[in-house]
Scaffold this motif. Structure first.
Motif, PDB file in Angstrom:
ATOM      1  N   MET A   1       0.828  -1.202   0.000  1.00 44.55           N
ATOM      2  CA  MET A   1       0.000   0.000   0.000  1.00 44.55           C
ATOM      3  C   MET A   1       0.864   1.254   0.000  1.00 44.55           C
ATOM      4  SD  MET A   1      -3.186  -0.845  -0.041  1.00 44.55           S
ATOM      5  CE  MET A   1      -4.059   0.587   0.581  1.00 44.55           C
ATOM      6  N   ILE A   2       0.424   2.252  -0.760  1.00 43.00           N
ATOM      7  CA  ILE A   2       1.089   3.556  -0.770  1.00 43.00           C
ATOM      8  C   ILE A   2       0.333   4.446   0.213  1.00 43.00           C
ATOM      9  CG2 ILE A   2       1.809   5.522  -2.159  1.00 43.00           C
ATOM     10  CD1 ILE A   2       1.522   3.708  -4.641  1.00 43.00           C
ATOM     11  N   ARG A   3       0.983   4.786   1.302  1.00 47.39           N
ATOM     12  CA  ARG A   3       0.366   5.629   2.327  1.00 47.39           C
ATOM     13  C   ARG A   3       0.541   7.094   1.939  1.00 47.39           C
ATOM     14  NH1 ARG A   3      -0.386   3.793   7.378  1.00 47.39           N
ATOM     15  NH2 ARG A   3       0.713   5.552   8.318  1.00 47.39           N
ATOM     16  N   VAL A   4      -0.567   7.823   1.815  1.00 49.56           N
ATOM     17  CA  VAL A   4      -0.545   9.193   1.300  1.00 49.56           C
ATOM     18  C   VAL A   4      -1.090  10.167   2.336  1.00 49.56           C
ATOM     19  CG1 VAL A   4      -1.408  10.760  -0.489  1.00 49.56           C
ATOM     20  CG2 VAL A   4      -0.793   8.394  -1.082  1.00 49.56           C
ATOM     21  N   LEU A   5      -0.372  11.275   2.519  1.00 51.68           N
ATOM     22  CA  LEU A   5      -0.827  12.408   3.319  1.00 51.68           C
ATOM     23  C   LEU A   5      -1.129  13.554   2.360  1.00 51.68           C
ATOM     24  CD1 LEU A   5      -1.154  13.922   6.092  1.00 51.68           C
ATOM     25  CD2 LEU A   5       1.268  14.543   5.864  1.00 51.68           C
ATOM     26  N   ILE A   6      -2.271  14.192   2.526  1.00 46.75           N
ATOM     27  CA  ILE A   6      -2.685  15.298   1.656  1.00 46.75           C
ATOM     28  C   ILE A   6      -2.575  16.605   2.438  1.00 46.75           C
ATOM     29  CG2 ILE A   6      -4.593  16.308   0.354  1.00 46.75           C
ATOM     30  CD1 ILE A   6      -5.641  13.427  -0.035  1.00 46.75           C
ATOM     31  N   ALA A   7      -1.823  17.574   1.898  1.00 44.41           N
ATOM     32  CA  ALA A   7      -1.631  18.867   2.555  1.00 44.41           C
ATOM     33  C   ALA A   7      -2.109  19.981   1.630  1.00 44.41           C
ATOM     34  CB  ALA A   7      -0.163  19.076   2.924  1.00 44.41           C
ATOM     35  N   ASP A   8      -3.153  20.668   2.037  1.00 44.71           N
ATOM     36  CA  ASP A   8      -3.705  21.795   1.266  1.00 44.71           C
ATOM     37  C   ASP A   8      -4.522  22.644   2.230  1.00 44.71           C
ATOM     38  OD1 ASP A   8      -5.637  23.319  -0.576  1.00 44.71           O
ATOM     39  OD2 ASP A   8      -4.355  22.303  -2.023  1.00 44.71           O
ATOM     40  N   ASP A   9      -4.479  23.956   2.054  1.00 46.33           N
ATOM     41  CA  ASP A   9      -5.187  24.821   2.996  1.00 46.33           C
ATOM     42  C   ASP A   9      -6.676  24.934   2.694  1.00 46.33           C
ATOM     43  OD1 ASP A   9      -4.569  26.244   0.671  1.00 46.33           O
ATOM     44  OD2 ASP A   9      -4.619  28.177   1.702  1.00 46.33           O
ATOM     45  N   GLN A  10      -7.132  24.334   1.601  1.00 46.12           N
ATOM     46  CA  GLN A  10      -8.556  24.387   1.258  1.00 46.12           C
ATOM     47  C   GLN A  10      -9.201  23.019   1.544  1.00 46.12           C
ATOM     48  OE1 GLN A  10      -9.502  26.327  -2.542  1.00 46.12           O
ATOM     49  NE2 GLN A  10      -7.342  26.917  -2.679  1.00 46.12           N
ATOM     50  N   PRO A  11     -10.114  22.963   2.492  1.00 45.73           N
ATOM     51  CA  PRO A  11     -10.750  21.678   2.834  1.00 45.73           C
ATOM     52  C   PRO A  11     -11.404  20.993   1.641  1.00 45.73           C
ATOM     53  CG  PRO A  11     -11.261  23.328   4.492  1.00 45.73           C
ATOM     54  CD  PRO A  11     -10.577  24.052   3.368  1.00 45.73           C
ATOM     55  N   LEU A  12     -12.002  21.776   0.747  1.00 47.08           N
ATOM     56  CA  LEU A  12     -12.669  21.186  -0.409  1.00 47.08           C
ATOM     57  C   LEU A  12     -11.661  20.505  -1.332  1.00 47.08           C
ATOM     58  CD1 LEU A  12     -15.455  20.858  -1.701  1.00 47.08           C
ATOM     59  CD2 LEU A  12     -15.012  22.957  -3.006  1.00 47.08           C
ATOM     60  N   VAL A  13     -10.486  21.117  -1.503  1.00 45.37           N
ATOM     61  CA  VAL A  13      -9.448  20.514  -2.332  1.00 45.37           C
ATOM     62  C   VAL A  13      -8.941  19.226  -1.684  1.00 45.37           C
ATOM     63  CG1 VAL A  13      -7.126  20.813  -3.277  1.00 45.37           C
ATOM     64  CG2 VAL A  13      -8.763  22.703  -3.389  1.00 45.37           C
ATOM     65  N   ARG A  14      -8.716  19.280  -0.369  1.00 43.30           N
ATOM     66  CA  ARG A  14      -8.254  18.075   0.330  1.00 43.30           C
ATOM     67  C   ARG A  14      -9.247  16.936   0.146  1.00 43.30           C
ATOM     68  NH1 ARG A  14      -7.352  21.638   4.685  1.00 43.30           N
ATOM     69  NH2 ARG A  14      -8.900  20.558   5.975  1.00 43.30           N
TER      70      ARG A  14
END
Length: 225
Positions: A1-14
């Motif tokens: 599995m590729i474990r991914v963290l998403i970082a963005d200041d817009q909740p909708l984009v995340r």
């Protein structure tokens, strides 16, 4: 599995990025962050394989967060995202240690493929943007807070063939096109590129292209926008 963290200041984009990535059978979205400082903290706690990182975020921007992760968690590879094609901070992110850059208007399929590529340790940069991006960046002095590293003297140690392959790489040719231009095999091109990367002290194609512009091997004005 590729474990991914998403970082963005817009909740909708995340949420949108998570909805794209989570259904993939080999991808697990392990967390989200709303700014660069939170991204670093969450990465330290979760140890993701890939961090999908927005470049422009509050508290700590994506460039600084990328540099910190490259220093402290090199196993968490950064895939940088930006709304803007011509964004000098993208080049700064690549130099800080990001493994790739994509604009936010890429297709879901391109994003998923990029996450998998970065996970393997290879670089991925949207082909239509790489040379234009660097051309725009080198016209503007680097911010004093992030001075450009001096180009290593190893350039003088490159063979004429290596210099020519480096130049063709910098103006946007892929391995097959370089092979056709020089009438050599693709495997020979790959071997030469390995030597070029080692002598320049760069990690991948993106950093090699940046070094070519910064060294004057290729002039941005010759490319245009």
């Amino acid at each position: 599995m590729i474990r991914v963290l998403i970082a963005d200041d817009q909740p909708l984009v995340r949420r949108g990025l998570a909805l794209i990535l989570a259904p993939e059978p080999d991808v697990e979205v392990v967390g989200e962050a709303g700014d660069g400082a939170e991204a670093v903290a969450r990465a330290e706690a979760l140890r993701p394989d890939v961090v999908v990182m927005d470049i422009r975020m509050p508290v700590l921007d994506g460039v600084a967060a990328t540099a910190e992760l490259a220093r402290t968690l090199p196993g968490s590879r950064v895939l940088a995202l930006s709304t803007f094609d011509m964004d000098e901070y993208v080049v700064a992110a690549l130099r800080a240690g990001a493994y790739g850059f994509l604009p936010k208007d890429v297709s879901p399929e391109e994003l998923i493929a990029a996450v998998r590529t970065v996970h393997t340790g290879d670089a991925v940069v949207a082909p239509r943007l790489l040379t234009r991006l660097i051309s725009a960046y080198v016209r503007t002095p680097a911010p004093s807070a992030r001075p450009a590293p001096p180009l290593p003297a190893a350039r003088d140690g490159l063979t004429p063939r290596e210099l020519e392959i480096w130049r063709l790489l910098a103006v946007g040719l892929d391995n097959a096109e370089i092979a056709g231009e020089l009438d050599i095999s693709v495997s020979t091109v790959k071997n030469h590129l390995t030597g070029v990367f080692g002598k320049l002290g760069v990690r991948d194609r993106a950093q090699a292209v940046i070094a070519a512009y910064e060294s004057g091997l290729v002039e941005a004005e010759r490319r245009g926008a």
